[in-house]
Motif scaffolding. Structure first.
Motif, PDB file in Angstrom:
ATOM      1  N   PRO A 126      85.068  30.793  37.505  1.00 58.86           N
ATOM      2  CA  PRO A 126      84.791  31.643  38.663  1.00 58.86           C
ATOM      3  C   PRO A 126      84.936  33.127  38.324  1.00 58.86           C
ATOM      4  CG  PRO A 126      86.312  29.863  39.224  1.00 58.86           C
ATOM      5  CD  PRO A 126      86.187  29.865  37.737  1.00 58.86           C
ATOM      6  N   GLN A 127      84.281  33.972  39.115  1.00 61.13           N
ATOM      7  CA  GLN A 127      84.245  35.396  38.824  1.00 61.13           C
ATOM      8  C   GLN A 127      85.641  36.010  38.745  1.00 61.13           C
ATOM      9  OE1 GLN A 127      81.429  37.255  38.135  1.00 61.13           O
ATOM     10  NE2 GLN A 127      82.940  38.788  37.552  1.00 61.13           N
ATOM     11  N   ARG A 128      86.513  35.670  39.689  1.00 58.56           N
ATOM     12  CA  ARG A 128      87.849  36.266  39.695  1.00 58.56           C
ATOM     13  C   ARG A 128      88.637  35.874  38.442  1.00 58.56           C
ATOM     14  NH1 ARG A 128      91.326  35.814  45.082  1.00 58.56           N
ATOM     15  NH2 ARG A 128      89.586  37.140  45.706  1.00 58.56           N
ATOM     16  N   ALA A 129      88.552  34.602  38.075  1.00 59.42           N
ATOM     17  CA  ALA A 129      89.255  34.151  36.867  1.00 59.42           C
ATOM     18  C   ALA A 129      88.662  34.804  35.621  1.00 59.42           C
ATOM     19  CB  ALA A 129      89.173  32.626  36.752  1.00 59.42           C
ATOM     20  N   ARG A 130      87.353  35.002  35.616  1.00 63.15           N
ATOM     21  CA  ARG A 130      86.667  35.659  34.499  1.00 63.15           C
ATOM     22  C   ARG A 130      87.202  37.082  34.322  1.00 63.15           C
ATOM     23  NH1 ARG A 130      81.145  34.807  32.870  1.00 63.15           N
ATOM     24  NH2 ARG A 130      81.081  33.272  34.540  1.00 63.15           N
TER      25      ARG A 130
END
Length: 655
Positions: free
Chosen positions: A530-534
């Motif tokens: 996911p974008q936040r984890a990325r």
């Protein structure tokens, strides 16, 4: 009689062995053509509330010319009245077509002068087959900035552009020139393709343009002609770069109001229009432009910027059509690789930046792609370069003015032996392939070859990847063993390392194995993160105290990311496309990197990996066009040639 001799008898006599002396004017004839002279209005203050565009009105005048000598209307009328195919004018004999002369004279009387838009002038100037009144267009001359653009002098006459005080970086000289070039084209309403090498700061240059225009708008707040609001810019990028653009905007241009159109809870309809109206920069993804085309086309954008523009290199895709449907005054394409495999990709990007200016894709292919790619035509290559130069700015890391700002890059191929288990599996796949291929033809044969090549790559990586059985990795792969050794040395030196693989499954296997083997935290970025984890992974890796090993799948992490904390790059398996691999390497080898960068490409001895690696290195320039990510060229090989390519060499098996 003279014309009949020159045209028919002289060639026949020469073919029969007679010496024939012909006048110079016949051997090097001056052609009759049309010249176009354009006058633009005196430049004044640019209203930054609305960009100038290709509809800007200019005055034009057509004139007939013999070679480079303009003809007066009286002289052209004299030619038409003579009604002879061989005419003497200004002491020069020339062959003319009376019907063509009459048509040209009628054209000049009807449409010889007037006013038109800049876009039409550009289309005429860029079309090598343009005609007017039945005669070829010999030249187009213009004054002002349009003239500088058409003459190729714009680069030398760019006016410096000062970035506002609030801009968060000092631009390097080549970046200042890039900003001035973007500003120059935007004021003409012409799209730009900023194609600097990966890592040379395309993001900073684009944000500098937005910051400059934002400051100009603020400075004119008290002007009576001031436009109350400046329309927003839409930035389209891969999903993996949304967070990067948001961070870079906050860093470089904090004065810009940013709205991110992304995620399951994204707005639509009136709510979206209201959110967009309150922003200077709207960030979204290629996928969402395709899904939300109807909503995003309801706004007339001040500018559309596409990052990693190679994502629209295929003009037949829905994604390309969706991006082309966006309405904007100005367009900018950012890409470090405007051509990965075929020149058709360049046309797709150029057509986004300046729709219709370079003609249809079919005509572009006939005039440039086929002569250059198939026949190696230098004339076609020079013509293409001349016509695209005003709209494409490309600087390479090897340019002397830029290389001084970069550390050194050392590339090396690391040869790895197969274990006995790998060698047995590899031989089994090859044997099976050669048995099946005897009975296959056409598309079935191609599919079989490509599937087998994928299997051979997996075997070279590790038997567990080939078997998909989740079995342990230790001691079963020469490539994994070499990776462990290289990472141990890097950790001992205090270096951080990027490890690229094209297989997300293999990356997942490596993550747990390396974390245990090296007793350290190992990050893994792939398309499913996911974008936040990325974003959190990138921040952790860039932190000096963060993890030192970062595994990345080539598709998810090979473009756009700034990972200069690493000075070691390892391509665990090869993509067989130099452009794609270089993009991945440029996550570390880019502006902001202060240490020398070491790049290692792992290749198994005696396998298809070694053979193709040798072919790419030997013919690197050709390989950029011939070796694509689909590897379709391999499927055209004869059975004998294919066996020679994939056959297992005796030196492949480790003792």
């Amino acid at each position: 009689g003279a014309l009949g001799f020159l045209r028919d008898a002289a060639p026949a006599l020469a073919d029969a062995g007679f010496g024939v002396l012909l006048p110079t004017w016949w051997q090097r004839p001056q052609k009759l053509g049309m010249t176009l002279t354009v006058r633009t209005p005196q430049p004044g203050a640019v209203d930054i509330g609305s960009l100038a565009d290709q509809d800007a009105i200019v005055a034009f005048r057509w004139q007939a010319a013999l070679g480079d000598q303009p003809l007066t209307p009286a002289e052209l009328a004299e030619l038409a009245a003579a009604k002879q195919p061989l005419i003497r004018i200004r002491g020069q004999w020339t062959e003319v077509d009376p019907d063509t002369i009459a048509a040209a004279l009628a054209f000049l009387e009807r449409d010889g002068s007037g006013a038109t838009d800049s876009g039409r002038i550009l289309r005429i100037a860029l079309d090598p087959d343009a005609t007017a009144g039945g005669l070829p267009v010999a030249s187009v001359s213009a004054d002002g900035r349009l003239g500088e653009l058409l003459s190729g002098r714009a680069d030398q006459r760019l006016r410096p552009v000062a970035v506002p005080a609030g801009f968060g970086a000092t631009l390097r000289p080549y970046q200042e020139r890039g900003l001035a070039w973007l500003k120059f084209l935007s004021e003409l309403g012409l799209g730009a393709v900023l194609a600097d090498d990966m890592g040379l700061g395309k993001t900073a240059q684009a944000l500098a343009l937005l910051a400059v225009e934002h400051a100009e708008h603020a400075d004119r707040a008290d002007h009576p002609d001031h436009t109350a609001e400046i329309r927003p810019t839409l930035l389209v990028c891969p999903m993996s770069l949304v967070g990067n653009w948001r961070r870079e905007t906050a860093r470089f241009a904090p004065m810009l109001r940013v709205y991110v159109h992304h995620g399951a809870g994204r707005l639509s309809g009136a709510e979206l229009r209201e959110a967009v109206a309150g922003a200077d920069l709207v960030i979204t993804t290629y996928g969402l432009v395709q899904r939300d085309t109807e909503a995003l086309t309801q706004t007339v954008w001040r500018r559309v910027i596409i990052d990693e523009a190679q994502h629209i290199k295929n003009s037949a895709t829905r994604q390309y059509r969706a991006v082309r449907e966006l309405t904007a005054d100005h367009r900018i394409a950012l890409t470090g690789t405007p051509v990965e495999n075929r020149l058709a990709e360049l046309h797709a990007i150029l057509d986004f930046a300046n729709p219709g200016l370079f003609g249809s894709a079919i005509r572009f292919k006939e005039r440039y792609a086929v002569p250059i790619e198939r026949d190696g035509s230098e004339a076609a290559a020079q013509a293409l370069q001349q016509r695209t130069r005003p709209f494409v700015l490309r600087r390479l890391k090897g340019d002397p003015a830029i290389s001084r700002d970069l550390p050194a890059k050392q590339e090396m191929t690391v040869l790895c032996n197969l274990t006995a288990e790998q060698a047995a599996l590899y031989q089994a796949v090859v044997t099976d392939l050669l048995e099946q291929i005897k009975e296959s033809r056409g598309i079935e044969r191609k599919g079989l070859v490509l599937a087998s090549l994928g299997k051979l790559k997996q075997v070279c990586n590790h038997p567990a990847q080939f078997a998909h059985d989740g079995s342990p990795l230790a001691g079963r792969s020469g490539k994994v063993a070499r990776l462990e050794e290289t990472l141990e040395e890097a950790l001992a030196e205090g270096d951080k390392t990027l490890c690229f693989t094209q297989f997300a499954e293999f990356g997942s296997l490596l993550q747990g194995h390396l974390a245990q083997r090296l007793d350290t935290d190992v990050l893994f970025l792939h398309g499913g993160v996911p974008q936040r984890a990325r974003d959190e992974m990138i921040e952790r890796f860039q932190d000096p105290d963060g993890p030192s090993v970062f595994l990345l799948s080539l598709k998810a992490g090979g473009t756009g990311l700034n990972l200069t904390a690493a000075n070691q790059v390892i391509h665990v398996d090869r993509w067989w496309n130099p452009a794609v691999e270089e993009q991945a390497t440029d996550r570390a080898f880019r502006i902001g990197q202060r240490r020398d960068v070491q790049v290692r490409k792992f290749v198994c001895v005696g396998t298809v990996e070694e053979r193709i690696d040798a072919m790419i290195e030997a013919k690197r320039t050709v390989a950029r066009a011939a070796v694509g990510s689909g590897e379709n060229w391999l499927t055209e090989l004869s059975t004998d040639a294919l066996y020679d390519l994939v056959g297992l060499g005796a030196d492949a098996v480790s003792e």
